[in-house]
Design an enzyme around this catalytic site. Structure first.
Site, mmCIF file in Angstrom:
data_model
loop_
_atom_site.group_PDB
_atom_site.id
_atom_site.type_symbol
_atom_site.label_atom_id
_atom_site.label_comp_id
_atom_site.label_asym_id
_atom_site.label_seq_id
_atom_site.Cartn_x
_atom_site.Cartn_y
_atom_site.Cartn_z
ATOM 1 N N LYS B 189 0.828 -1.215 0.000
ATOM 2 C CA LYS B 189 0.000 0.000 0.000
ATOM 3 C C LYS B 189 0.866 1.271 0.000
ATOM 4 O O LYS B 189 0.415 2.322 -0.451
ATOM 5 C CB LYS B 189 -0.964 -0.004 1.187
ATOM 6 N N THR B 246 -3.336 6.070 4.410
ATOM 7 C CA THR B 246 -2.074 6.560 3.833
ATOM 8 C C THR B 246 -2.308 7.354 2.567
ATOM 9 O O THR B 246 -1.473 8.161 2.183
ATOM 10 C CB THR B 246 -1.084 5.424 3.490
#
Lengths: 553, 342
Positions: B189, B246
């Site tokens: 990710k 994020t």
């Protein structure tokens, strides 16, 4: 198992099966499940006096289960069932007969034939060379020899043929090992003569038609109990013979878990030598007795596989005889290669019997099995994880210790080259195809290349190769491979016609080729193929060779 | 006696150690830097991170690894992936088989492509290893805002012990037995987060971000599943949960890398300015290698790799992605079709 241990083992196994059924409900479920499975199994059998008696006895148990309501009676019923199973499994073992049997083992293989054809065997017997020269035990045999004194061994071999257990029994006896206790399928006991020897080689009876949970628990607990009593065990972790011919990739972990269980119980019992050591063994044959039946079964449509095969080549003494003769005629060896020992958690073990981590530091393995209060205790899920890791290590070891033979080397090359030429066909169509051949020179070149690649991998310790193919040129390799693949089976696997190499039995070609799966040789060959194609284009030579595509496994 | 040892005095290690100590469990924080350890013990503040924020007075710090981790039932390793193997190897000298060791590091080892839990397995005798991963912005946890994380391990007793020792009033623990999936999701990710930073830097809007997050998730899931992960893991906290945070929080380091690139800064300048490791820079390379090895299409990750390591211009990377052929959404259906172009 010694007579005095046998009673102990039965009692202990039954106690453990009972202990695993925690409450009245669990006991009733276990009994009901067994009755259901056993009745269903028996009802499918041909009527006979023994079958009818067995059915009546299950009916009787069913009545008792329904009519009695208190837990104690139901527990007694479960105990009775487990005891019956345990006694049936244990069979007989007499150490004196063991000694005698192993000495006779080389003869026994031929002796098998007596049952059907005494004249034939007598006629041919003098020509049979000794089995001793054929079975090569190599690898970490000295380490295993040390470890059998320091703890209890679980020998875990790959499985290709019903001859495996006989070869193993002989090989380990010849190396001065005590008998290995192992579970053998009932079909190995059908021949009275072989049954006699099997029992006395340490075999106990496993009836794979019995699918009840209680029966399986008895088997698993018996394995653990016999380990705890110090009997070295032999498990085939693949479960059954490899149908495809490939080295085992997935293992059956149920029985393997007996290693951790025995270790924990040894610690709890404060035994002097609590350690259990797992010895991976890879068996390598030039030819496989039951190859035709096994690959046929593998290629059956999904859901049609037979878990238990009773009517294969192993049930035909003449076939075994012919097989052994061909092996001798080829001057071929059967390799029984011992890998580095492991503990039940998958760690490496030194010659001194000490478990070590990846950096060679000693491990206190008792720490793996402590419960919250800091005492050794079994824990089902945790221990299953340990066993899974052990299984992964075993699969790696099986591959490292595989020996490449002339037959498998040639089969691999021919299969991959043909497949590359016919890559549009799915596997089944490819196997049924009757057209297609290869130039001898092309096969020779690719076989030598693969041999070089195998040797390079062997130098890294990732595979082994038969001495008789080491350093040999392509033509030699092809001829030796053709001879092996043409000598035993009903049809030749491949044959030479002039300057062409022609596949005759593609199923068998596939079977022998599969033994070399798992090493990425497909990719090497495809690279080689691509190079060959490039050079063929520039030199204007044979353009038949194309780079092999993916082959469904 | 120490219950939990947290290894690594970076922002997340400090935060986790503080949280555990605040919940009343004996916790030791190991920092390689003697000065950092001493300051934490004396002033109850980390001189490098969150200097404005006092840490739990019960938190002990040390620069002696053995002292921190020797008998701790639970050890959490929160050092950068580049130094992870070294710390694991040192741990291996005294760790024992009943200890649980978790990695809180979201990265993959260069060249070997190994996950952090695999390094723990290789370098120590521990079997009960696992990973801690999820949407965990350190600053927010330190401020006592509600948050949750995932502890993944093949061993159920490892998960149960971790939950018992790490949970706090505002910090929930979820268990997962898909260790591979949780670690891959956490590492991969970061690559998508860099792309998200680029969108921020370019001043693009929410449609673009949503597109990125959704398709980014699809491709990291595609790779994860190919490597053996459970697809459902990617719909959980360690998957979409972590990706969302994020990709949207300006506090994320990887996000800041992307934003810097979009504004024309060089990678060197950005790394210099951040001061802390942005794992996504390294992971982008590993990700590209893994995708090639396993034949998985990962157009976004590939674009990020080219931005970072091949000097591709931001505009060109975006153009490449938008000009791809139309296709179906389903992850296991790699089928595209022609449309007439102007």
């Amino acid at each position: 198992m010694r007579a005095e241990d046998k009673e102990r083992a039965v009692t202990e196994v039954v106690a453990r099966v009972l202990a695993s059924a925690r409450d009245a409900k669990a006991v009733e479920a276990a009994v009901a499940d067994t009755i259901y499975h056993e009745r269903r199994r028996l009802e499918k059998e041909k009527p006979s006096r023994s079958r009818d008696a067995a059915l009546r006895s299950w009916d009787d148990r069913k009545r008792r289960l329904v009519s009695e309501s208190d837990e104690q009676t139901k527990r007694e019923l479960l105990s009775e069932i487990a005891t019956d199973f345990a006694r049936e499994v244990l069979g007989n073992f007499d150490p004196r007969v063991y000694h005698y049997s192993t000495k006779l083992l080389p003869l026994m293989l031929s002796g098998l034939l007596n049952a059907t054809s005494p004249t034939r065997i007598l006629k041919n017997l003098p020509e049979l060379p000794s089995v001793k020269d054929r079975v090569i035990v190599d690898g970490e045999i000295e380490v295993a020899r040390e470890l059998k004194e320091r703890g209890t061994l679980i020998v875990t071999p790959t499985h290709l043929s019903n001859l495996d257990s006989i070869v193993l029994g002989y090989g380990f006896y010849d190396q001065g090992f005590p008998p290995l206790t192992y579970g053998a399928g009932l079909n190995l006991f059908t021949n009275p003569l072989i049954s006699y020897f099997m029992h006395n080689l340490g075999a106990y009876k496993v009836d794979r038609r019995k699918t009840a949970r209680v029966y399986k628990d008895v088997l698993k607990e018996y394995a653990a109990v016999s380990l705890e009593l110090g009997y070295h065990n032999l498990f085939f972790p693949g479960g059954t013979r490899s149908r495809s011919g490939a080295i085992e990739q997935k293992l059956k972990l149920g029985l393997l878990g007996a290693g951790v269980r025995a270790y924990v119980n040894n610690l709890r019992g404060g035994r002097e030598k609590p350690n259990v050591y797992v010895i991976p063994v890879t068996l390598s044959y030039e030819l496989v007795l039951e190859a035709e039946t096994l690959i046929d079964d593998f290629l059956k449509e999904v859901g049609q596989h037979r878990y238990i095969i009773m009517d294969d080549e192993f049930a035909q003494p003449l076939r075994i005889y012919s097989f052994l003769n061909r092996i001798f005629e080829l001057d071929s060896r059967i390799y029984l290669t011992l890998g580095s020992p492991l503990d039940p958690f998958g760690n490496s073990v030194t010659r001194e019997g000490i478990s070590i981590d990846g950096r060679g530091r000693a491990i206190d393995t008792t720490r793996y099995v402590l419960d919250k209060s800091g005492k050794p205790a079994p824990e089902k899920l945790r221990d299953e994880e340990y066993t899974r890791e052990l299984g992964e290590k075993l699969v790696t070891a099986f591959h490292r210790n595989a020996t490449v033979m002339g037959s498998t080397l040639l089969a691999f090359v021919v299969f991959e080259m043909l497949r590359a030429n016919e890559k549009d066909a799915d596997l089944y169509r490819f196997l049924r195809a009757s057209e297609g051949d290869l130039a001898f020179a092309d096969v020779s070149r690719e076989t030598e290349k693969l041999r070089v690649r195998v040797e390079a991998l062997a130098a890294e310790g990732k595979i082994r190769l038969d001495d008789r193919i080491r350093g040999r040129g392509g033509d030699d390799l092809v001829l030796a491979g053709l001879r092996a693949l043409g000598i035993y089976h009903n049809r030749k696997v491949v044959e030479r016609r002039g300057d062409r190499i022609v596949p005759v039995d593609r199923n068998l070609l596939y079977y022998y080729r599969n033994r070399l799966l798992g090493f990425d040789f497909e990719k090497d060959l495809s690279r080689n193929g691509a190079e060959a194609k490039a050079s063929a284009l520039t030199e204007g030579a044979s353009a038949r060779l194309r780079s092999p595509g993916e082959v469904p496994a | 006696m120490t219950k939990v040892a947290v290894l690594g005095g970076g922002s997340f290690g400090t935060t986790l150690a503080h949280t555990v100590a605040s919940a009343g469990r004996a916790c030791t924080l190991w920092s390689r830097d003697e000065e950092v350890a001493r300051k934490i013990n004396e002033t109850h503040r980390n001189p490098r991170y969150f200097q404005d924020r006092p840490l739990s007075p019960d938190l002990r710090a040390t620069s002696n690894l053995e002292e921190a981790a020797k008998d701790a039932p639970l050890v959490v390793v929160a050092v950068a992936s580049s130094g992870f193997r070294e710390v694991a190897r040192a741990l291996g000298d005294f760790v024992r088989g009943d200890q649980v060791i978790l990695s809180a590091t979201k990265g993959l080892e260069p060249r070997t492509h190994k996950r952090m839990s695999e390094l723990l397995r290789e370098e120590t005798c521990a079997k009960k290893v696992g990973a801690l991963s999820g949407p965990n912005i350190a600053r927010e946890i330190l401020d006592g805002q509600p948050a949750a994380t995932v502890v993944a391990s093949r061993f159920r007793d490892a998960i149960e012990l971790s939950a018992e020792l790490l949970h706090a009033p505002r910090f929930r623990i979820y268990g997962n037995d898909d260790l591979l999936g949780v670690e891959l999701a956490g590492a991969l990710k970061n690559v998508i987060a860099i792309a998200s930073g680029v969108l921020t830097g370019l001043g693009l809007g929410d449609n673009a971000r949503s597109l990125l997050i959704t398709r980014g998730l699809a491709e990291i899931q595609r790779l994860g599943v190919k490597l053996g992960a459970d697809p459902l893991t990617f719909s959980g906290l360690a998957g979409i949960g972590d990706l969302l945070v994020t990709c949207t929080s300006p506090l994320s380091r990887n996000h800041r890398v992307g934003a810097g690139l979009a504004k024309g800064e060089t990678l060197e300048a950005i790394v210099e300015r951040l001061g802390e490791v942005a794992e996504g820079i390294n992971t982008a390379r590993v990700c590209k290698e893994l995708a090639a090895e396993h034949g998985v299409a990962m157009p976004i990750a590939e674009g990020v790799y080219k931005l970072l390591h091949e000097g591709l211009a931001v505009r060109d990377a975006l153009e490449d992605l938008m000009q791809r052929r139309p296709r179906y959404e389903a992850i296991d259906l790699d089928y595209s079709f022609e449309v007439p172009r102007r």
